[in-house]
Design a protein around this motif. Sequence first.
Motif, PDB file in Angstrom:
ATOM      1  N   THR A  95      72.332  27.328  35.466  1.00 59.61           N
ATOM      2  CA  THR A  95      72.621  28.569  35.077  1.00 59.61           C
ATOM      3  C   THR A  95      72.398  29.612  36.434  1.00 59.61           C
ATOM      4  OG1 THR A  95      70.457  29.224  34.075  1.00 59.61           O
ATOM      5  CG2 THR A  95      72.095  27.925  32.587  1.00 59.61           C
ATOM      6  N   THR A 100      70.026  37.638  28.093  1.00 62.75           N
ATOM      7  CA  THR A 100      69.564  36.859  27.315  1.00 62.75           C
ATOM      8  C   THR A 100      70.483  36.219  26.402  1.00 62.75           C
ATOM      9  OG1 THR A 100      67.259  37.902  27.355  1.00 62.75           O
ATOM     10  CG2 THR A 100      67.632  36.443  25.498  1.00 62.75           C
ATOM     11  N   LEU A 103      72.638  33.432  28.365  1.00 64.96           N
ATOM     12  CA  LEU A 103      71.731  32.275  28.370  1.00 64.96           C
ATOM     13  C   LEU A 103      71.608  31.683  27.141  1.00 64.96           C
ATOM     14  CD1 LEU A 103      69.241  33.728  31.238  1.00 64.96           C
ATOM     15  CD2 LEU A 103      70.985  32.073  31.505  1.00 64.96           C
ATOM     16  N   ASN A 104      71.176  32.373  26.156  1.00 63.03           N
ATOM     17  CA  ASN A 104      71.259  31.458  24.705  1.00 63.03           C
ATOM     18  C   ASN A 104      72.418  30.859  24.495  1.00 63.03           C
ATOM     19  OD1 ASN A 104      68.553  32.860  24.268  1.00 63.03           O
ATOM     20  ND2 ASN A 104      69.660  34.359  22.863  1.00 63.03           N
ATOM     21  N   VAL A 107      72.673  27.519  26.970  1.00 64.19           N
ATOM     22  CA  VAL A 107      71.998  26.371  27.106  1.00 64.19           C
ATOM     23  C   VAL A 107      72.399  25.977  25.725  1.00 64.19           C
ATOM     24  CG1 VAL A 107      70.235  27.534  28.408  1.00 64.19           C
ATOM     25  CG2 VAL A 107      70.006  27.854  25.814  1.00 64.19           C
ATOM     26  N   GLU A 108      72.629  26.479  24.647  1.00 64.39           N
ATOM     27  CA  GLU A 108      72.916  25.772  23.142  1.00 64.39           C
ATOM     28  C   GLU A 108      74.017  25.151  23.251  1.00 64.39           C
ATOM     29  OE1 GLU A 108      73.220  27.497  18.774  1.00 64.39           O
ATOM     30  OE2 GLU A 108      74.017  28.700  20.167  1.00 64.39           O
ATOM     31  N   LEU A 127      67.497  26.048  34.753  1.00 63.11           N
ATOM     32  CA  LEU A 127      67.564  27.530  34.685  1.00 63.11           C
ATOM     33  C   LEU A 127      67.090  28.061  35.904  1.00 63.11           C
ATOM     34  CD1 LEU A 127      66.035  28.078  30.960  1.00 63.11           C
ATOM     35  CD2 LEU A 127      68.321  28.283  31.617  1.00 63.11           C
ATOM     36  N   TRP A 156      65.012  29.244  24.484  1.00 62.33           N
ATOM     37  CA  TRP A 156      66.089  28.546  25.121  1.00 62.33           C
ATOM     38  C   TRP A 156      65.650  26.781  24.946  1.00 62.33           C
ATOM     39  CZ3 TRP A 156      64.743  32.264  30.114  1.00 62.33           C
ATOM     40  CH2 TRP A 156      65.348  33.184  29.901  1.00 62.33           C
ATOM     41  N   SER A 160      68.396  24.522  23.139  1.00 63.96           N
ATOM     42  CA  SER A 160      68.963  23.437  24.161  1.00 63.96           C
ATOM     43  C   SER A 160      68.903  22.142  23.694  1.00 63.96           C
ATOM     44  CB  SER A 160      68.513  23.765  25.314  1.00 63.96           C
ATOM     45  OG  SER A 160      67.322  23.238  25.728  1.00 63.96           O
TER      46      SER A 160
END
Length: 402
Positions: A95, A100, A103-104, A107-108, A127, A156, A160
């Motif tokens: 990434t 935020t 990124l949430n 990663v999900e 990350l 995270w 993930s």
Amino acid sequence: MSKYIFADKFFFEGKAEGPGFLEIKDGIFGNFSEERPEKAAEIIDYAGHWIAPGLVDTHIHGFRNHDIMDNDVEGLNQISEGLLSCGVTSFLPTTLTSSTKALNHVVEMIGANSTKVRGAKIKGIFLEGPFFTEKHKGAQNTRYFCDPSVDLLKVWQKLSNNSIKKIAIAPERRGAAEFIEYAVGEEIAVALAHSDATFEEAKQAVEKGASIFVHTFNGMSGLHHREPGMAGAAMILKDVFAEVICDGHHVHPAAANILMNTRGRDSTVMVTDCMMAGGMPEGNYQLGEFPVDVRDGAARIEGGSLAGSILQLKDAVKNVVEWGIATPQEAIYMASTAPAKSVQLDHECGKITEGYAADFIVLNPALDLIATYMDGICRYQAKTTTRKSEFDDFSCDNESIG
């Protein structure tokens, strides 16, 4: 029934052997022997060629016009499939510094689909950010920079499905020591990057458990004879790994050689830091929120700063050998076993070892990629390959050899 790969040379950890025969059974590496197996065994003949472990890219943002931050499942698939043409069989989708919320979501998405991609295997998430400092920001967006947060990392990791294997921070930021200790306790490799830290600050981070220096020389305080900085720390601190981008743009070959000589080739990790323009024509692309101009083999944002690369890992292997700074054995190790070790994945990839998944590549003596195998199945073959007569009866189109 087992089948066998015959080749002139096989690259194992710490040694090369051959000619010989490598057993593949049910997609798993078996034993190696210089003796021809029983007559009834099927042999796939790569005479005149070399067999090496599938390459492991632990720092890659995109490929073939797709970016990890696009948060697109099919794009993730396209990246994984494209990487087979680079000799890569395992990778860490990487990434960028972002919000935020973004990124949430990313990663999900990766965590939910990491076992479903059709190409190179996703072994976790890297990350890269947002816990950086501005002076050496590179192509990271300073708008989202902040201090390391254990609470964010917990979120995270949960989103993930515990897929985060590596996270980069600037060690001079407030709370870095506590963050490093927590992450390492969760078996997440902590890397140091985009930082103006002093040598002492980098040393303290390593003492807390940080173990990787990200794209050494780039995005970090440089070596000075009175202040060795991050670059000096990357070269001489014990029990760490140092990434290096060997595309001829990020690091001069002489500097790469100095790093390898001081750090040691067994703990130097070749990465690509490749962005979406990898495998694409020159032109205009995006890296996160930044427009990128790709020309003359380099990717740059406005102002001229390098913005990742368009390097393919197979070419990094070839480059360092052609530059005269590594042997083929060393180059292959730095692009397969060392990366896997740096993120504690060498128990499952990066080696040709009995019991491991049969992920390997076929090279000619000029280090051109001929074919990529995953789980004993040929998944990529170079279209320009000219085969000798002994290959005429062998098709590489997803044929299982185990």
